[in-house]
Design a protein around this motif. Structure first.
Motif, PDB file in Angstrom:
ATOM      1  N   LEU A   1     -12.802 -17.970 112.711  1.00 25.56           N
ATOM      2  CA  LEU A   1     -13.444 -18.602 111.485  1.00 25.56           C
ATOM      3  C   LEU A   1     -14.475 -17.635 110.802  1.00 25.56           C
ATOM      4  O   LEU A   1     -14.748 -17.397 109.841  1.00 25.56           O
ATOM      5  CB  LEU A   1     -13.990 -19.920 112.140  1.00 25.56           C
ATOM      6  N   GLU A   2     -15.311 -16.903 111.898  1.00 28.48           N
ATOM      7  CA  GLU A   2     -16.287 -16.030 111.474  1.00 28.48           C
ATOM      8  C   GLU A   2     -15.734 -15.020 110.415  1.00 28.48           C
ATOM      9  O   GLU A   2     -16.259 -14.607 109.581  1.00 28.48           O
ATOM     10  CB  GLU A   2     -17.105 -15.666 112.586  1.00 28.48           C
ATOM     11  N   ARG A   3     -14.743 -14.380 110.941  1.00 32.25           N
ATOM     12  CA  ARG A   3     -13.987 -13.426 110.236  1.00 32.25           C
ATOM     13  C   ARG A   3     -13.424 -13.715 109.022  1.00 32.25           C
ATOM     14  O   ARG A   3     -13.920 -12.860 107.985  1.00 32.25           O
ATOM     15  CB  ARG A   3     -12.815 -13.083 111.199  1.00 32.25           C
ATOM     16  N   ASP A   4     -12.895 -15.092 108.924  1.00 37.32           N
ATOM     17  CA  ASP A   4     -12.345 -15.264 107.576  1.00 37.32           C
ATOM     18  C   ASP A   4     -13.400 -15.751 106.521  1.00 37.32           C
ATOM     19  O   ASP A   4     -13.520 -15.398 105.568  1.00 37.32           O
ATOM     20  CB  ASP A   4     -11.452 -16.406 107.472  1.00 37.32           C
ATOM     21  N   VAL A   5     -14.388 -16.438 106.945  1.00 40.41           N
ATOM     22  CA  VAL A   5     -15.559 -16.877 106.107  1.00 40.41           C
ATOM     23  C   VAL A   5     -16.540 -15.794 105.841  1.00 40.41           C
ATOM     24  O   VAL A   5     -16.942 -15.561 104.645  1.00 40.41           O
ATOM     25  CB  VAL A   5     -16.631 -17.648 107.083  1.00 40.41           C
ATOM     26  N   SER A   6     -16.505 -14.615 106.734  1.00 46.59           N
ATOM     27  CA  SER A   6     -17.560 -13.449 106.126  1.00 46.59           C
ATOM     28  C   SER A   6     -16.469 -12.620 105.075  1.00 46.59           C
ATOM     29  O   SER A   6     -17.091 -12.020 103.893  1.00 46.59           O
ATOM     30  CB  SER A   6     -17.677 -12.499 107.186  1.00 46.59           C
ATOM     31  N   ALA A   7     -15.209 -12.416 105.244  1.00 53.08           N
ATOM     32  CA  ALA A   7     -14.447 -12.073 104.046  1.00 53.08           C
ATOM     33  C   ALA A   7     -14.462 -12.839 102.985  1.00 53.08           C
ATOM     34  O   ALA A   7     -14.578 -12.235 101.727  1.00 53.08           O
ATOM     35  CB  ALA A   7     -12.857 -12.017 104.657  1.00 53.08           C
ATOM     36  N   ALA A   8     -14.452 -14.203 102.965  1.00 56.38           N
ATOM     37  CA  ALA A   8     -14.495 -14.882 101.688  1.00 56.38           C
ATOM     38  C   ALA A   8     -15.971 -14.695 101.050  1.00 56.38           C
ATOM     39  O   ALA A   8     -15.921 -14.748  99.940  1.00 56.38           O
ATOM     40  CB  ALA A   8     -14.357 -16.241 101.885  1.00 56.38           C
ATOM     41  N   ARG A   9     -16.997 -14.864 101.756  1.00 61.10           N
ATOM     42  CA  ARG A   9     -18.104 -14.649 101.185  1.00 61.10           C
ATOM     43  C   ARG A   9     -18.326 -13.300 100.573  1.00 61.10           C
ATOM     44  O   ARG A   9     -19.176 -13.234  99.555  1.00 61.10           O
ATOM     45  CB  ARG A   9     -19.309 -14.808 102.298  1.00 61.10           C
TER      46      ARG A   9
END
Length: 348
Positions: free
Chosen positions: A103-111
């Motif tokens: 989740l952290e990986r995807d949220v960071s990429a989206a942000r």
């Protein structure tokens, strides 16, 4: 947003701190913009905003083989301002540490792509009342959608501590509450039971974060009648709504009836909607009999926020064409992409 400001310059996310910068608006590097709720309007940095985008599924299953470059693609080519990233309770139950890391990986990429993010607890059902069955052929845990209160509290305790300081992230408490799986009318009668649990989850989040929280009504998140008559007493709570072709099909005023007047009072985010020519009855529809009337008669006139489901070539209704290059839209995806390009947005 002002038309002369590129989305990535306007909303640049720093991965470490989640601090939002707006250099072209004269905001200092340390100043944090944030969401506000003013009546039925959602604002960011004092300006009205409309969250427009897609659900991308969860980082373990739906996004298991998808590249992180999807987020830049969605921001640039699909003209999304936000994405919805889900977490299945079954994955959290099996391995919370790994699920959080993904989740952290995807949220960071989206942000990093300049997108706002809705984090969704993808539960379907309600503790002690209804549990959504899982088809074993899907490859999901058989308890993928099932959540009791302690598991939900554990998730939001962890997630609010990890992401609660990023003002560009919103928390969606519960994907699709179902108190009675046999009720197919929007009566609002189960809202008091849902609201009682939502208040306990909100209290846990508020120990760590003042993020915008999104709360759902009953009947697979389609019944907002109860919520409209008994709002949650938190100024930073807004509401979610789901709509697919099978909902009250054939009833003349089916969509307004299920909204219960709530869009006149509070922001409403349609965190799931969509259609497909194939698949089961729940999603079977076309641009002509669902997509066009839904966007023209509901989403646009009411200026609802919109997250179409799902940016995948597998999870249905699928925005991406199967057996293609992995980024080409399906018929439904082409409809949504065009809608995103031409939808109303404040100050554009």
């Amino acid at each position: 947003m002002p038309s002369d400001v590129n989305r990535r310059n306007f909303l640049t996310a720093t991965a470490a701190a989640g601090v939002l910068l707006a250099s072209k608006r004269g905001v200092s590097a340390g100043e944090r913009l944030k969401f506000e709720v003013i009546g039925n309007e959602l604002r960011f940095g004092g300006r009205p905003i409309r969250l427009m985008g897609v659900g991308v599924g969860d980082p373990v299953y739906v996004r298991g083989e998808r590249p992180l470059s999807d987020y830049a693609l969605l921001a640039d080519e699909w003209q999304c301002s936000a994405v919805r990233i889900s977490v299945h309770p079954g994955h959290w139950r099996q391995d919370a540490e790994r699920t959080l890391a993904l989740l952290e990986r995807d949220v960071s990429a989206a942000r990093a792509a300049g997108l706002f993010v809705i984090i969704d607890w993808h539960a379907i059902g309600f503790p002690g009342r209804y549990a959504e069955p899982v088809d074993p052929s899907w490859g999901l845990p058989l308890d993928a959608f099932a959540s009791d209160e302690p598991l939900a509290l554990d998730f939001w305790r962890t997630v609010s501590a990890r992401f609660g300081g990023d003002t560009g992230i919103l928390f969606e408490l519960w994907n699709e509450p179902v108190y009675d799986g046999k009720l197919w009318r929007s009566t609002g009668e189960h809202w008091p039971f849902l609201k009682a649990l939502w208040l306990r989850l909100i209290a846990e989040i508020r120990l760590r974060s003042d993020a915008i929280i999104i709360a759902a009504g009953g009947r697979w998140a389609h019944d907002l009648n109860g919520a409209a008559k008994d709002l949650i007493d938190d100024p930073r709570v807004i509401y979610s709504w789901h709509c697919y072709p099978n909902e009250d099909r054939g009833v003349a005023s089916r969509w307004p009836d299920s909204l219960g007047g709530l869009p006149a009072l509070k922001p409403v985010v349609v965190t799931e909607w969509g259609f497909s020519r194939d698949g089961d009855d729940a999603i079977r529809g076309t641009p002509e009999d669902f997509g066009i009337p839904f966007t023209r008669e509901i989403l646009e006139p009411l200026k609802l926020h919109s997250m179409a489901w799902c940016f995948s070539s597998g999870a249905t209704p699928r925005l991406l064409a199967p057996y293609s290059d992995g980024v080409s839209p399906s018929e439904y995806g082409a409809f949504v992409k065009d809608y995103l390009a031409h939808s109303w947005r404040p100050e554009t």
